[in-house]
Scaffold this active site. Structure first.
Site, mmCIF file in Angstrom:
data_model
loop_
_atom_site.group_PDB
_atom_site.id
_atom_site.type_symbol
_atom_site.label_atom_id
_atom_site.label_comp_id
_atom_site.label_asym_id
_atom_site.label_seq_id
_atom_site.Cartn_x
_atom_site.Cartn_y
_atom_site.Cartn_z
ATOM 1 N N GLY A 273 1.201 -1.556 -0.004
ATOM 2 C CA GLY A 273 -0.212 0.192 0.186
ATOM 3 C C GLY A 273 0.642 1.293 0.127
ATOM 4 N N GLU A 274 2.217 1.405 0.287
ATOM 5 C CA GLU A 274 2.972 2.456 0.200
ATOM 6 C C GLU A 274 3.238 2.905 -0.985
ATOM 7 O OE1 GLU A 274 6.262 1.937 2.793
ATOM 8 O OE2 GLU A 274 4.757 0.775 4.218
ATOM 9 N N SER A 275 3.167 4.273 -1.625
ATOM 10 C CA SER A 275 3.861 4.804 -2.429
ATOM 11 C C SER A 275 4.695 4.351 -3.525
ATOM 12 C CB SER A 275 3.194 6.304 -2.665
ATOM 13 O OG SER A 275 3.795 7.129 -1.777
#
Length: 788
Positions: free
Chosen positions: A18-20
């Site tokens: 989920g982390e960009s």
């Protein structure tokens, strides 16, 4: 493969985080790979692929997320991707095709929060799906991928594996740990040697052999009654046997365990049968070229070895009463011996010819350092000697098994021996003594057959010389073994000794060990046989043969008849010099006598000169006569005038002077008349040799510009002997000898027109004056026509 299909295949293999930042790195890696493998120059740069991939992922969310009410249209998608291809637009048809593909079928992104279970069947399905799309790129898988993947988790894995083995009590879990150890050893073959070293070092502590605080009784009890130490020990030595090529620094831990087993008396007297090593080692019975199998073949075959070992450990854990079970019956000592027998420790060394060079060097380094006492604590001198002997015996087995590449590893071994001398607690005893004995055995193996390469011989003798620099008394303490080995080399393999260092070392050993009464007979016969045959005496070893012969003659308790024989052989050795001179062609045109005088002939003369001062009269006189014989034979060497004068200055004049001084010393001692008269007789013989050699070489000597000075030296010694004062012992017999010698010399010089009155020189006048001082009674007889 087109972009949307490649991206689907890529993102289906794992859950997108989920982390960009993580998403960016994942998509960037895909974009770089896709750009590098594109079949045409469709994309201008990697950034174009990266932007389009992001756009497709966003389109996938927009089209298939129910929370998005207003969906993106095709025109909007195309407008959003304008000028992304290096400032240019991508073809509208291409973007439209991508839009329709994503809109009609979503990219399967796992958003459940759990990892995707990639079991073998899923991997096979994924590979097969990738092959159905054209064109596809076949992955060139190699061991590097598995190695790199394991390297990233190796540190924690080793720590966890060690912790589980330490805390576990169940047999199944212990067996799993051993299986993991074997697997790590198999992976370590592909460049992860440091990881295997770390794991072996961890498992060594579970053997309980390296506990410095446990007594011998405690160690034996724990080893016999606890399954874990036995499993760890068997595992370590099994890995050393099957995967030794992947071990580097951990050899030190294995050697430490081995030495502790030796101190516990759990090892047989000789774990390697050195006499049958070749017979038991198939690698030595086949050509070396056949043993040079490829690296990949060796690693492939080791997989089967690893599997068989896993089964072996399972067998050990499940057998209740079998002979090979680790759950043993009988006494503690018998149980321990059976376990050690299963380790097959001897195979590590007898099969060491299969080890790569790095492993062989590390194993040798560990043994040499252990023999030097590094990391060892000895309770008694006997324990130290047994440990050092054991280490050097293993080093011999390594050297013996690897003779075919001796020049590759022994220089490093020599450097290790040189390094141990710098240890703060290093004691050369018994390190150097045991080392020399092993090196002699290796030397015998090397010289037992002719070697085209001289380097192995030079290496082993260089190391021998280093050892007695550490302790020069070792030649005295093990003289019997040294004499047996040296005698065998000289008597059976003299033609195989090809270096000066080799002959120098062998003959030096022969001289030193021959000093001992128990070794004297064999030593003196060896040097006599060598000089008598003369076949293996060469210009390279001639000086060392003379030194060795002189060493035996100079012994106080040597046999007179043997000394007489050796002195005669030393004189006859001039025939060898003559033969070499005749066979040697000198392109520079210089006299060969010059070449052979300065080293071999001069050395033989000096050795005989020193022997002329021996305590026993028979030996002294034989030395003088042998010296005369050398000059008689040397006439064929065609010595130059300068050489002749040099012979007198270096050999004959000093011999006369020393004998004269010895005679005077005895004359001043009480109850030494017999010794004085014996020395006087030797001096008489020496003066006669001086006269005979002078007359023999009178012609060339007289042609030398320094003849006048030389002639005065002869007269001075005549005068000294003529006027020797023996004190209470009465006049010297030299008073009758010197005049007769002068008569011969003067008559010969007159006959050859050397001593005649000339206006250009004063030789005649000086001689006349000197005769008046030496023997006035001869003036009228020698110079009847002179009235001065």
């Amino acid at each position: 493969m087109i972009l949307d299909s490649a991206l689907r295949t890529y993102l289906e293999a794992f859950r997108l985080p989920g982390e960009s930042q993580k998403i960016h790195r994942i998509v960037e890696a895909f974009s770089d790979r896709f750009y590098d493998q594109q079949s045409s120059d469709f994309f201008e740069n990697k950034d174009a692929v990266l932007i389009l991939c992001y756009s497709l992922i966003m389109l996938n969310t927009d089209q298939h997320n129910p929370q998005v009410k207003k969906k993106m249209t095709e025109d909007e998608f195309i407008r959003n991707n304008r000028a992304i291809n290096g400032g240019k637009d991508l073809p509208r048809e291409f973007l439209s095709e991508l839009f329709q593909s994503i809109a009609n079928k979503a990219i399967a992104l796992d958003q459940t929060g759990f990892s995707v279970e990639m079991n073998p069947s899923r991997w096979i399905e994924l590979v097969n799906r990738a092959k159905l799309v054209e064109p596809f790129i076949l992955c060139d898988f190699s061991h590097k991928l598995g190695r790199d993947m394991f390297a990233s988790i190796a540190g924690p894995s080793v720590a966890v594996l060690s912790a589980i083995f330490e805390l576990a009590d169940e047999d199944d879990i212990l067996n799993e740990c051993i299986e993991c150890l074997i697997s790590v050893a198999r992976i370590a073959q592909f460049g992860l040697e440091d990881i295997l070293d770390e794991l072996i070092a961890s498992f060594c502590k579970f053997t309980m052999l390296l506990n410095p605080y446990a007594s011998t009784e405690e160690t034996l009890y724990i080893f016999a009654n606890d399954l874990k130490p036995r499993m760890a020990t068997l595992a370590i030595f099994t890995v050393a046997n099957k995967f030794g090529e992947s071990i580097r620094g951990a050899w030190r831990n294995i050697v430490d365990c081995l030495l502790k087993l030796k101190r516990l008396k759990l090892l047989p007297r000789s774990i390697v049968d050195l006499d049958t090593t070749l017979a038991d080692n198939p690698s030595e019975s086949t050509p070396r070229s056949a043993r040079a199998i490829s690296e990949n073949d060796a690693r492939f075959s080791s997989r089967g070895q690893g599997c068989s070992m896993i089964g072996r450990f399972s067998h050990f854990l499940t057998v209740d009463n079998g002979e090979d079970s680790l759950v043993l019956g009988g006494s503690e000592f018998e149980q321990n011996l059976k376990v050690i027998q299963q380790c097959k420790i001897g195979n590590i060394f007898s099969n060491s010819s299969n080890l790569p060079m790095d492993a062989l060097l590390n194993l040798g380094r560990s043994l040499i350092f252990a023999a030097a006492g590094r990391g060892q604590k000895f309770s008694t001198a006997i324990e130290e000697e047994e440990t050092v002997t054991f280490c050097w015996d293993l080093i011999f087995s390594l050297g013996f098994a690897n003779l075919y590449r001796f020049t590759a590893f022994w220089p490093a071994y020599h450097d290790y021996m040189l390094l141990v001398g710098q240890f703060s607690m290093f004691s050369p005893v018994p390190f150097a003594e045991k080392a020399v004995l092993v090196m002699l055995k290796l030397c015998l193996k090397i010289l037992s057959s002719y070697q085209c390469d001289k380097y192995p011989e030079e290496l082993i003798f260089k190391s021998m010389n280093l050892m007695w620099k550490y302790d020069n008394e070792i030649l005295e303490t093990c003289c019997d073994v040294i004499m047996q080995t040296v005698g065998k080399i000289i008597n059976e393999y003299p033609a195989n000794v090809q270096t000066q260092l080799g002959w120098k070392t062998i003959l030096h050993l022969l001289t030193v060990t021959g000093r001992h009464p128990e070794s004297y007979d064999q030593g003196v016969e060896t040097i006599i046989n060598l000089l008598s045959d003369g076949t293996h005496v060469s210009p390279n070893n001639y000086p060392y043969c003379i030194d060795c012969a002189f060493g035996f003659v100079s012994l106080k308790n040597s046999l007179v008849e043997k000394n007489v024989k050796i002195l005669d052989l030393m004189a006859n050795s001039v025939n060898l010099l003559i033969r070499w001179c005749k066979n040697f062609s000198d392109p520079a045109g210089t006299s060969m006598a010059n070449k052979f005088y300065h080293q071999p002939f001069g050395q033989a003369g000096e050795a005989l000169k020193k022997t002329s001062l021996a305590r026993r009269e028979e030996v002294r006189n034989q030395a003088v006569f042998s010296l005369k014989k050398t000059f008689v034979l040397a006439e064929e060497l065609e010595l130059t005038p300068a050489n002749c004068i040099s012979c007198f200055n270096v050999v004959i004049f000093p011999m006369v002077d020393d004998l004269h001084e010895k005679m005077l010393q005895y004359s001043r001692r009480e109850n030494a008349e017999r010794e004085m008269r014996g020395m006087e007789g030797t001096l008489k013989n020496a003066m006669e040799v001086l006269t005979d050699v002078f007359l023999q070489y009178l012609k060339p000597i007289s042609e030398n510009p320094g003849f006048r000075t030389f002639w005065l030296g002869v007269l001075r010694r005549m005068d000294t002997c003529m006027k020797a004062d023996l004190g209470e012992h009465g006049p010297s017999r030299m008073e009758q000898v010197v005049p007769e010698l002068l008569k011969r010399i003067i008559a010969a010089m007159k006959e050859k027109d050397i001593l005649v009155p000339r206006e250009t020189d004063d030789l005649w006048e000086i001689t006349y004056i000197q005769i008046q001082w030496i023997a006035p009674s001869l003036k009228g007889e020698l110079f009847p026509d002179v009235n001065m």
